[in-house]
Each structure stands twice: as C-alpha cells, then as structure tokens.
Scaffold this active site. Sequence first.
Site, PDB file in Angstrom:
ATOM      1  N   THR A   1      -8.438  11.308   2.270  1.00 30.19           N
ATOM      2  CA  THR A   1      -7.293  11.061   3.166  1.00 30.19           C
ATOM      3  C   THR A   1      -6.505  12.367   3.292  1.00 30.19           C
ATOM      4  O   THR A   1      -6.835  13.369   2.648  1.00 30.19           O
ATOM      5  CB  THR A   1      -6.322  10.003   2.587  1.00 30.19           C
ATOM      6  OG1 THR A   1      -5.801  10.505   1.353  1.00 30.19           O
ATOM      7  CG2 THR A   1      -6.984   8.666   2.360  1.00 30.19           C
TER       8      THR A   1
ATOM      9  N   LYS B   1       1.968   3.601 -11.182  1.00 24.99           N
ATOM     10  CA  LYS B   1       0.729   2.884 -10.873  1.00 24.99           C
ATOM     11  C   LYS B   1       0.261   2.014 -12.044  1.00 24.99           C
ATOM     12  O   LYS B   1      -0.357   0.966 -11.834  1.00 24.99           O
ATOM     13  CB  LYS B   1      -0.352   3.885 -10.456  1.00 24.99           C
ATOM     14  CG  LYS B   1      -0.023   4.629  -9.149  1.00 24.99           C
ATOM     15  CD  LYS B   1       0.158   3.673  -7.979  1.00 24.99           C
ATOM     16  CE  LYS B   1       0.211   4.374  -6.636  1.00 24.99           C
ATOM     17  NZ  LYS B   1       0.378   3.410  -5.518  1.00 24.99           N
TER      18      LYS B   1
ATOM     19  N   ASN C   1       0.812  -1.223   0.000  1.00 28.34           N
ATOM     20  CA  ASN C   1       0.000   0.000   0.000  1.00 28.34           C
ATOM     21  C   ASN C   1       0.846   1.274   0.000  1.00 28.34           C
ATOM     22  O   ASN C   1       0.392   2.320  -0.475  1.00 28.34           O
ATOM     23  CB  ASN C   1      -0.930  -0.015   1.222  1.00 28.34           C
ATOM     24  CG  ASN C   1      -1.491   1.356   1.539  1.00 28.34           C
ATOM     25  OD1 ASN C   1      -2.449   1.806   0.931  1.00 28.34           O
ATOM     26  ND2 ASN C   1      -0.860   2.063   2.489  1.00 28.34           N
ATOM     27  N   ALA C   2       2.074   1.192   0.517  1.00 25.93           N
ATOM     28  CA  ALA C   2       2.902   2.408   0.633  1.00 25.93           C
ATOM     29  C   ALA C   2       2.999   3.089  -0.727  1.00 25.93           C
ATOM     30  O   ALA C   2       3.179   2.429  -1.755  1.00 25.93           O
ATOM     31  CB  ALA C   2       4.297   2.048   1.140  1.00 25.93           C
TER      32      ALA C   2
ATOM     33  N   TYR D   1       4.004   9.338 -11.200  1.00 27.24           N
ATOM     34  CA  TYR D   1       3.031   8.578 -10.405  1.00 27.24           C
ATOM     35  C   TYR D   1       2.186   7.676 -11.323  1.00 27.24           C
ATOM     36  O   TYR D   1       1.979   6.494 -11.045  1.00 27.24           O
ATOM     37  CB  TYR D   1       2.153   9.569  -9.649  1.00 27.24           C
ATOM     38  CG  TYR D   1       1.162   8.957  -8.692  1.00 27.24           C
ATOM     39  CD1 TYR D   1       1.581   8.473  -7.454  1.00 27.24           C
ATOM     40  CD2 TYR D   1      -0.196   8.896  -9.013  1.00 27.24           C
ATOM     41  CE1 TYR D   1       0.661   7.932  -6.561  1.00 27.24           C
ATOM     42  CE2 TYR D   1      -1.117   8.358  -8.123  1.00 27.24           C
ATOM     43  CZ  TYR D   1      -0.684   7.878  -6.898  1.00 27.24           C
ATOM     44  OH  TYR D   1      -1.604   7.346  -6.018  1.00 27.24           O
TER      45      TYR D   1
END
Length: 431
Positions: A372, A340, A271-272, A336
């Site tokens: 979040t 992903k 998850n990091a 990013y």
Amino acid sequence: MADRYLSFTGTAPGRFLTRRLGLPQPAKLRRDALDGGLLHLTAGKTDLDLAPVLERTGLAPDTDGRPAAVVLDATGVRDVDALAEVHAALHPVVRSVATSGRVVVLGAPLDADDHHQAAAQQALEGFTRSLGKEIGGGRTVNLVRLTDAAAAGSTLCFLLSPASAYVSGQVIEVGPADGSAAPPDAPELPLAGRTALVTGAARGIGAAVAETLAGQGARVVVLDVPQAEQEARRLAERLGGTALALDITAADAGERIAAAVPGGLDVLIHNAGVTRDRRLANMPAERWSSVLDVNLASVLRTTDALLGSGAVNRGGRIVATASIAGLAGNAGQTNYGASKAGIAGLVRSLAPRALAEHGVTVNAVAPGFIETRMTAAVPLFIREAGRRMNSLAQGGLPVDVARTTAWLAHPASGAVNGQVVRVCGQSLLGA
Ligand code: NAD
C-alpha cells in the site's frame, strides 16, 4: 510500488539466477482460481461429516494425483501414536500439491481432562506452522479447530479458495453451530441487503475492503477524515454506496455513524489506522497519544456506542484491524504495537459477550506486509526485508486483507468469534 523481484523470478533467467544464488523463490500467487481437485484424508478415528461442506467448496475430488487442496481430518488424533497417522497421510502427497495450493488440517479443541489428547492436538499446531514454512511454491497450510463441520463451512470454503492466498500458518478456532451457518440464498452475493461501514476507506486496504464487500452485495458506507472526503465520495459513488466524512476520534463518532445508518449496521469494519514511528526514547507524548487514539481508543469508543445504542443489528459482524507489529513487536513502533495489541485484547474479551448479548461476532485481521502507500513509503531495504521475510516470500495485496475480512463478515461465519487472523503470508516476525 511493483514488486520487481517477484516479476524477475517469474522469468526463466531470473529463476535460474536466483536459484543459483540461493535467494528466495516467491511463486506468483493464484488469486483467481485453484488449479486442481480436492483430496480428503483422515488421521485417527473421526466422526466428522465433512462431505456436504467440502461439496460447497466447488472443488471436484482429486483424480490426477495433483490436488489443489488437501484436507486432513485429524480431529480424532488423541495421542502420540495417532500422530503417526498425520505423517502417514501427508508424507506421500505433500510433494504433489499444486503450486499455490492449500493444505488444511482439521483439529479438535484441546481436552482439559486429557493431557494426551491435548498434547497430540497442540502438536498439530507446530506441525502446521512448520509445514507452512517448508512447503513453498505459494502453497498455504492452516489449522482449523472445530467441533461441528457445518459451523465451519464458511471457514473451509474460504481457506480452500483463492481468497485465502496470503493466509498461512494460522490456527483458527470455530465454535459450535450457532444457527447462522446455513449458506445464504444467493451464495455469490452473501451480503445482499446488508449495510457495511468501513472506516479509513478512502484508500489502501480500507478501499479494497469496501470494494470487496460491495462486490458481495453490501450497501457500503465509506468513512474517512474530512480531508479525504473527495476520494471517499468518488469511491462511494463507484460502489453505489455513501460517503461519511468524519474523524473517527471525534467524541460523538458513534452517534454520527448511527445517524448515518438509520436501518442499523450489519457489518462494521474498523480499518482506519495511522503510524507515527519513533523509538520510545525519542517519542513525544503527542505521537504516542495520536496513534493510541486513532488505532485503539476510537475503536473502543465507537464499538461501545454502536453496540450500546443497538445500532449494530443482530447477526452483525465487527472486524477490527490489528497488525503483526502488535503481535510480534517492531522497533520504533511502541505506540503502534501497543495500539494493535490492544485490538487483540479487545476482540478476545468482547467477542463472547457481544455474541451473547447482541448476537454480533467480533474478530480481527492482523495484516503483515501489504503493498500500500503506507509500505511504499518504507525505505528500500526495510521494504525488501518486509516483503521476503514470510513463507510466501512476497508482500500481500489489499485485496487479500479484504477477502479475509469478507469471510469474517459472511452471514455464515457466526461460529467464528474472538479470532485474530493474520494475513501475513506466515510472516517470520513473531511467528
Ligand atoms: P493507509 O494509510 O493507506 O490508509 C488509512 C486510511 O485511514 C486513510 O484513508 C486515512 O485517511 C484513514 N484515517 C486515518 N486516521 C483517520 C481518522 N482519525 N478517522 C478516519 N479515518 C482515518 O493505510 P493502510 O495501509 O491501508 O492500512 C489500513 C489499516 O491496516 C490500518 O489500520 C493499518 O494500521 C493496518 N495495517 C496495514 C499494514 C500494511 O502493510 N499496509 C500492515 C498492518 C496493518
């Protein structure tokens, strides 16, 4: 950061005003229980035996014409004529599905030797995604392609429960029975006796995942960077687990994880993740490599080390974290997005081999806009756009990703392998 618009539209004046202005009407999602019974419909000739699986959902058959869940078995749809039965089955009932209800369409794998069957079955995908976009009221619509009803039991139980509140517009493929589809002895504690490690678990989505897995009986190892050790320790203590202060990019991270779980790992959650946004023209190499290293290279490295050393037990589950930014692309996130998307490639390639060689499944969750600290830091207008630009017109919560992860980690989910499941409320990005 509270979603004030969602609270406002939940009041009578808010509803009136936003309706008059033609603004989005998010419904408060039911995350506790579904309100109503289950309606089982069929299109085409089918020999799927769904009754025992549907019984396990705990939903009683619909009796008042206001179902909380509708399951349409369209596995037998083999041509365009039979597609009319999809319309005939759902057209009369779609308006009556309860708020925050579920529509699950069951399809068959595409037949490479029959282009009429393939066309009709692929049509179900466009149908599902379109219905998801128009149905509103916090209702979700998903398609499951399956061959064996029992093997899809854990998936149907998940999709027909409040746990899938923020999963919509998805196409999930479930493989043939693999012997692990039997429900566990203690259904409320499916992970009892299992060890789960969650990376980046000191806060945010990772903390919710650790909490959900612990709530299902797992012994959890809360891994985070040394700077977050105190938070990780506090959470681990609360969950009756242990903390592991470790930067996942360390070259020996796999060995150190293996040393921390002498009995082996049953569930490994990657998850990091980090973001270091900049448009490519302004992005120094360091910003590129730090994101690629945390989000992708370390996932590959630790997975290889842990599988290679036999530290992941047979029947194990690996769940990695992608993002809709990796599937749809996002300005300012070439690093990013690349990292992903790489997760999706890793999952699709490794899944069949990991299952054949180690008896371990490999899947990914791809969160959309989740409330979040990461998204609270996003500027107001971009944040509002992120929240509203999905079929449910609101952001998801960390628990939505956590419960999706728990379904993939479930002992009975052995037939779910190589899937990248978006938890994005059917985000319009890359839809
Ligand atoms: P977050 O920043 O709140 O938490 C990430 C955690 O990972 C932190 O505790 C951090 O210390 C830890 N971490 C970072 N680098 C690490 C390293 N090298 N080693 C060990 N731990 C490390 O983020 P979040 O919003 O909870 O996101 C969790 C995951 O979900 C990430 O992979 C993120 O990319 C992904 N995601 C989040 C969203 C969202 O809307 N929040 C959307 C899509 C994907």
